[in-house]
Design an enzyme around this catalytic site. Structure first.
Site, PDB file in Angstrom:
ATOM      1  N   LYS A 167      13.757  -5.045   1.336  1.00  0.00           N
ATOM      2  CA  LYS A 167      14.558  -4.108   0.552  1.00  0.00           C
ATOM      3  C   LYS A 167      15.960  -3.940   1.143  1.00  0.00           C
ATOM      4  CE  LYS A 167      12.819  -0.926  -1.824  1.00  0.00           C
ATOM      5  NZ  LYS A 167      12.584  -1.680  -3.066  1.00  0.00           N
TER       6      LYS A 167
ATOM      7  N   TYR B 175       5.358   7.987   2.187  1.00  0.00           N
ATOM      8  CA  TYR B 175       5.985   7.053   1.249  1.00  0.00           C
ATOM      9  C   TYR B 175       6.262   7.704  -0.093  1.00  0.00           C
ATOM     10  CZ  TYR B 175       5.361   3.696   4.863  1.00  0.00           C
ATOM     11  OH  TYR B 175       5.440   3.058   6.070  1.00  0.00           O
TER      12      TYR B 175
ATOM     13  N   SER C 216       0.064  21.073  -8.945  1.00  0.00           N
ATOM     14  CA  SER C 216       1.370  20.822  -9.544  1.00  0.00           C
ATOM     15  C   SER C 216       1.759  19.351  -9.425  1.00  0.00           C
ATOM     16  CB  SER C 216       2.412  21.711  -8.866  1.00  0.00           C
ATOM     17  OG  SER C 216       3.706  21.251  -9.137  1.00  0.00           O
ATOM     18  N   SER C 217       1.578  18.789  -8.231  1.00  0.00           N
ATOM     19  CA  SER C 217       1.958  17.389  -8.012  1.00  0.00           C
ATOM     20  C   SER C 217       1.126  16.448  -8.870  1.00  0.00           C
ATOM     21  CB  SER C 217       1.765  16.995  -6.551  1.00  0.00           C
ATOM     22  OG  SER C 217       2.681  17.673  -5.756  1.00  0.00           O
TER      23      SER C 217
ATOM     24  N   GLU D 116       1.709  10.096   1.775  1.00  0.00           N
ATOM     25  CA  GLU D 116       2.649  11.186   1.510  1.00  0.00           C
ATOM     26  C   GLU D 116       4.045  10.847   2.035  1.00  0.00           C
ATOM     27  OE1 GLU D 116       2.724  14.015  -0.031  1.00  0.00           O
ATOM     28  OE2 GLU D 116       4.546  14.852   0.829  1.00  0.00           O
TER      29      GLU D 116
ATOM     30  N   HIS E 142      -2.170   5.187  12.746  1.00  0.00           N
ATOM     31  CA  HIS E 142      -1.072   5.032  13.705  1.00  0.00           C
ATOM     32  C   HIS E 142      -0.479   6.383  14.085  1.00  0.00           C
ATOM     33  CE1 HIS E 142       1.975   4.343  10.184  1.00  0.00           C
ATOM     34  NE2 HIS E 142       1.979   5.603  10.534  1.00  0.00           N
ATOM     35  N   HIS E 143      -0.887   7.442  13.375  1.00  0.00           N
ATOM     36  CA  HIS E 143      -0.511   8.794  13.803  1.00  0.00           C
ATOM     37  C   HIS E 143      -1.458   9.297  14.890  1.00  0.00           C
ATOM     38  CE1 HIS E 143       2.296   9.404  10.405  1.00  0.00           C
ATOM     39  NE2 HIS E 143       1.471   8.601   9.767  1.00  0.00           N
TER      40      HIS E 143
ATOM     41  N   HIS F 151       8.962  25.318   8.507  1.00  0.00           N
ATOM     42  CA  HIS F 151      10.075  24.397   8.229  1.00  0.00           C
ATOM     43  C   HIS F 151       9.544  23.112   7.588  1.00  0.00           C
ATOM     44  CE1 HIS F 151      13.569  21.806   8.777  1.00  0.00           C
ATOM     45  NE2 HIS F 151      12.849  20.987   9.513  1.00  0.00           N
TER      46      HIS F 151
ATOM     47  N   ASP G  50      11.301  12.562 -24.581  1.00  0.00           N
ATOM     48  CA  ASP G  50      10.942  13.617 -23.624  1.00  0.00           C
ATOM     49  C   ASP G  50       9.808  13.066 -22.770  1.00  0.00           C
ATOM     50  OD1 ASP G  50      10.237  16.154 -22.341  1.00  0.00           O
ATOM     51  OD2 ASP G  50      11.395  17.084 -23.943  1.00  0.00           O
TER      52      ASP G  50
ATOM     53  N   THR H 196       9.831  -3.680   3.825  1.00  0.00           N
ATOM     54  CA  THR H 196      10.957  -2.760   4.006  1.00  0.00           C
ATOM     55  C   THR H 196      12.216  -3.532   4.363  1.00  0.00           C
ATOM     56  OG1 THR H 196       9.320  -1.231   4.891  1.00  0.00           O
ATOM     57  CG2 THR H 196      11.602  -0.571   5.069  1.00  0.00           C
TER      58      THR H 196
ATOM     59  N   HIS I  74      -0.142   9.629   5.383  1.00  0.00           N
ATOM     60  CA  HIS I  74       0.743   8.481   5.412  1.00  0.00           C
ATOM     61  C   HIS I  74       1.256   8.085   4.041  1.00  0.00           C
ATOM     62  CE1 HIS I  74       3.233   5.989   7.714  1.00  0.00           C
ATOM     63  NE2 HIS I  74       3.132   5.140   6.711  1.00  0.00           N
TER      64      HIS I  74
ATOM     65  N   ARG J  54       7.487  17.368  21.649  1.00  0.00           N
ATOM     66  CA  ARG J  54       7.937  18.114  20.477  1.00  0.00           C
ATOM     67  C   ARG J  54       7.206  19.450  20.419  1.00  0.00           C
ATOM     68  NH1 ARG J  54       4.870  15.056  15.460  1.00  0.00           N
ATOM     69  NH2 ARG J  54       5.828  16.753  14.300  1.00  0.00           N
TER      70      ARG J  54
ATOM     71  N   TRP K 187       2.480  21.663  10.696  1.00  0.00           N
ATOM     72  CA  TRP K 187       2.230  21.397   9.271  1.00  0.00           C
ATOM     73  C   TRP K 187       1.014  20.515   9.086  1.00  0.00           C
ATOM     74  CZ3 TRP K 187       2.442  17.023   5.966  1.00  0.00           C
ATOM     75  CH2 TRP K 187       2.759  15.823   6.590  1.00  0.00           C
TER      76      TRP K 187
ATOM     77  N   SER L 200      18.602   1.835  -5.266  1.00  0.00           N
ATOM     78  CA  SER L 200      18.654   0.596  -6.052  1.00  0.00           C
ATOM     79  C   SER L 200      19.403   0.788  -7.369  1.00  0.00           C
ATOM     80  CB  SER L 200      17.234   0.100  -6.334  1.00  0.00           C
ATOM     81  OG  SER L 200      16.552  -0.122  -5.125  1.00  0.00           O
TER      82      SER L 200
END
Lengths: 537, 310
Positions: A331, A257, A169-170, A255, A302-303, A78, A107, A328, A253, A450, A143, A268
């Protein structure tokens, strides 16, 4: 205006009539954007079906449907499918479609690479999803693929190679976006006149290039640990399982963002359009995105507050993480200020954008709570965390993608979607997503870990509510598919070029639907036409 | 900003009674088990467990306060500045004063929270001065507890595996046909939260845990103690607790560790010091090397303080 210029040219060479040539051999940013978006939608439903299995098993205590190992396969797949298959490709699709239109480029800078970076994705996911049918089963170690657990399961090689492909790809997609933005802006489209969405993608692309190789390195080390006898993460061989977590989250991390910065860009664009007022604090918005991107590189641990970090590291990563609340917050305050004093209407894109601001902020609040390391000793790896990241990823990233789809869909298809069914989709989504995820805060605080397939009966009430919300939120997305099919093939209502009364920016100066080729002659930039208004004062 | 922290008095109590009142009401105090409809973290039962609890309540209060301001402003804007009410869009895009305020005020709030949290971290990191050491080892899918020392004296031969109780284990099988509601201990539902042999520890004693694992990463978490600590193969982590009230405190493995990750609970039975010493002496006697064979069976039968399912 640019309008007239494109009209003269686009009739001469439209899209190829041969299906295979048009879609498989495409070098057109609009067609490739469409491919990305369709691919993301398919993955959204595949990943969503895994979530339905999870919520069905968690509907009540006791195991009713699946074995625990298969449950772990579902949670792992998932996440991988939703992150790498749905959210990221959806934003790349939006970038592909809109960046050239927003900066007045004909293009993408590297059209053939654009084709390649899309067509790698179906193969990467065919490889990843095939593991569900293989003898060893799909990856089931989460994951995050923490060793040693991830190395116990089957399908390590398929998972690693699929991630390598997604990473390639990315990276190619990011190079393309950076090259396009830096080289192909129409004359007069200065960097600080670009739409915030373009800025957000420019910064995101740099993040991707910086961290995807780090992920590739981490999973390659997993591969060699598993099959070639190395001991990078094997304590018995002199390695360190925690090293993997440091490397993974140094990718992971940023990732996070990568999945939210383009969402900031989308919101925006949408809020000023429907508030009919220029965005508040354009430069502050851009600098906030840039500072969030910078901070994302120094908060990874922090993870890992519960892995036994030394005190100094806990303190540093806690402070750095808390600091993210400042840009943040800026924003969010700016979006509210953009609405203040406007002249608002509430079409479907605006509804999703407003829901984004509120619900993403709730996700931000729980993020601030999680940043407090001593409290995180309790929150960590509970449903509180699950609630947090689903608020930022579902009501954050996914809502922004849906908002963007409604916002630009008339430009893509040339027809208006059904506003009634769009609003049905919105109200169903926003109600059920909260029924789905809000009770998970309570579950986490009450002590439910979890990634467990079964739980004590004390957790039964909120799990059942959450599951009901989950089924209905999932079903609500079928309305979205209906709206899309209707807008592409069924709708009789033609869209105007401007589409929305308050819409500003170059993308609205081309006809609806956007012709196959646009801006073959660079447009003349008129500062009043830019979505954020005058930037000089 | 390296000391400071949360101690139960003053500002914090005022903040709590104001903002966290409703939550405290639902939270209750020192519950051993999670409760149906439980909305908030609990105070816990150890000296340190109030730190995350109060920090949680304060941070939640701050978030609710900011949320009311921000969302309130949004809803007012959505009501007042609607085109259907004839609102005409204004043109301004800056307000330096406001921007300075909403950058600096959050910084001040964050510094306050950071100060409180740093104090909590510092006290948690101090594992010195413990009177007892227990080694915790995570295995797929059970825990092993070894008593290392107590009041300066090493303990030999007191260690055991602790795994999911049999009734929960039978009930949790796919299509078992058994009702999770029927898994009760002392009138409380303990489905998936009970073990065959709990960890027995004394109250009012600073206990140092050294935590590691034998196969994959696990995480040892008893919410009433206020923290979790990863159990990592090849690494020994340290943490401490000082339980204030006797009771049975339940927790679960908190790091995904394979198929039975959800089925390796933790039960800590905190007893008065005298009772603990008695229990420890019994364990030592029962596990002392004996000349005769057949030790395991009798050892099981002669340890009355072990299981707690009746």
């Amino acid at each position: 205006m640019a309008h007239a210029a494109t009209h003269d040219h686009h009739d001469h060479h439209g899209a190829p009539s041969n299906f295979f040539v048009r879609w498989c051999m495409s070098t057109n940013h609009k067609d490739i954007g469409t491919l990305y978006l369709v691919f993301a939608l398919v993955m959204f439903f595949i990943g969503g079906s895994f979530a339905m299995v999870i919520r069905a098993e968690l509907f009540k205590p006791g195991l009713q449907l699946v074995q625990p190992y298969f449950f772990n396969e579902m949670t792992t797949m998932h996440a991988l499918v939703m992150i790498f298959g749905a959210v990221m490709p959806a934003f790349v699709g939006l970038g592909n479609w809109m960046i050239p239109l927003m900066i007045g480029a004909p293009d993408m800078a590297l059209p053939r690479m654009n084709n390649l970076s899309f067509w790698i994705m179906p193969f990467a996911f065919a490889l990843l999803l095939s593991t569900l049918f293989s003898a060893g089963g799909a990856p089931a170690g989460g994951w995050t693929m923490y060793p040693p657990l991830a190395l116990q399961g089957g399908s390590v090689a398929q998972m690693v190679f699929a991630i390598h492909l997604m990473g390639i790809s990315s990276i190619m997609g990011s190079i393309n976006i950076i090259a396009t933005i830096l080289n192909m802006r129409a004359p007069g489209m200065d960097l600080l006149k670009m739409p915030v969405f373009v800025w957000s993608w420019l910064i995101t692309a740099f993040l991707l290039i910086a961290v995807m190789p780090v992920l590739a390195g981490a999973v390659t080390m997993l591969l060699t640990d598993k099959y070639f006898g190395t001991s990078f993460f094997n304590a018995a061989g002199g390695g360190d399982p925690v090293l993997y977590q440091h490397i993974f989250w140094f990718f992971g991390h940023p990732e996070v963002y990568i999945m939210i910065l383009p969402a900031f860009g989308v919101i925006s664009e949408i809020i000023p359009t429907f508030a009919r007022k220029p965005i508040f604090g354009y430069k502050a918005m851009v600098f906030a995105i840039a500072s969030i991107a910078f901070l994302s590189f120094i908060v990874w641990a922090h993870h890992m507050f519960a892995v036994g970090l030394p005190l100094g590291a806990e303190v540093f990563f806690m402070y750095a993480t808390m600091l993210i609340a400042v840009p943040t917050g800026v924003k969010v305050f700016n979006w509210v200020s953009t609405m203040w004093g406007g002249s608002m209407t509430f079409e479907t894109p605006m509804l999703f954008a407003i829901a984004f601001v509120i619900l993403f902020t709730i996700g931000g609040f729980s993020g601030l709570m999680l940043a407090l390391a001593p409290a995180d000793f309790q929150y960590h790896d509970t449903y509180f965390v699950v609630a947090h990241f689903h608020y930022v990823l579902v009501t954050g990233a996914v809502f922004s993608i849906i908002a963007a789809t409604y916002y630009w869909l008339p430009k893509w298809t040339g027809r208006m979607y059904s506003e009634f069914w769009g609003k049905m989709h919105f109200w169903n989504s926003v109600i059920w997503v909260n029924v789905l995820f809000f009770p998970q805060h309570f579950l986490g605080l009450a002590g439910m870990p979890r990634r467990i397939p079964d739980y004590n009966v004390a957790f039964a009430n909120f799990n059942m509510i959450s599951s009901i919300g989950g089924f209905l939120f999932g079903a609500s997305q079928l309305i979205f598919v209906g709206v899309l099919i209707h807008a592409v093939w069924g709708s009789k209502k033609k869209a105007t070029d401007r589409v929305w009364e308050g819409a500003k920016g170059l993308e609205w100066t081309v006809p609806s639907p956007a012709p196959f080729h646009t801006f073959e002659v660079p447009p003349v930039i008129n500062d009043d036409e830019l979505a954020h208004g005058h930037v000089d004062h | 900003m390296t000391s400071g922290g949360i101690k139960p008095h003053g500002i914090k109590r005022a903040v709590l009674s104001g903002l966290g009142g409703a939550l405290a009401l639902f939270g209750g105090s020192a519950m051993a088990n999670p409760k149906p409809w439980q909305l908030n973290m609990t105070r816990g039962a150890s000296e340190w467990s109030s730190v995350p609890y109060h920090l949680n309540n304060i941070a939640l209060g701050v978030c609710v306060g900011i949320g009311i301001l921000v969302f309130g402003a949004m809803f007012i804007a959505m009501f007042r500045f609607r085109k259907s009410r004839g609102a005409v869009a204004e043109k301004w895009t800056h307000n330096t004063m406001l921007e300075v305020v909403w950058t600096t005020v959050p910084v001040i709030i964050l510094i306050t929270l950071a100060y409180l949290a740093t104090g909590g971290l510092t006290s948690f990191a101090n594992t010195t001065g413990s009177q007892m050491t227990v080694k915790v080892t995570g295995y797929q899918w059970k825990w092993r507890y070894d008593y290392v020392d107590y009041k300066g004296k090493p303990i030999d031969h007191v260690g055991f595996m602790s795994k999911l109780d049999r009734l929960s284990d039978e009930t949790r099988q796919l299509d078992s046909g058994m009702d999770p509601n029927a898994v009760q201990t002392d009138g409380e539902n303990t489905y998936l939260l009970n073990v065959d042999k709990p960890l027995v520890v004394p109250v009012g004693t600073k206990i140092r845990f050294v935590i590691t694992a034998g196969d994959v990463i696990h995480s040892w978490w008893v919410p009433a103690l206020g923290w979790k600590m990863d159990a990592i193969p090849g690494i020994v982590n340290a943490a401490w607790t000082n339980i204030e009230k006797p009771g049975v405190y339940r927790g679960q493995c908190a790091e995904l560790c394979g198929q039975d990750h959800g089925f390796m609970p933790i039960v800590v039975k905190a007893v008065p010091e005298a009772e603990f010493e008695q229990w420890l002496a019994q364990q030592q006697a029962a596990n002392a090397p004996k000349p005769a064979a057949a030790a395991p069976a009798t050892a099981q039968a002669t340890t009355p303080a072990q299981g707690n399912q009746g």
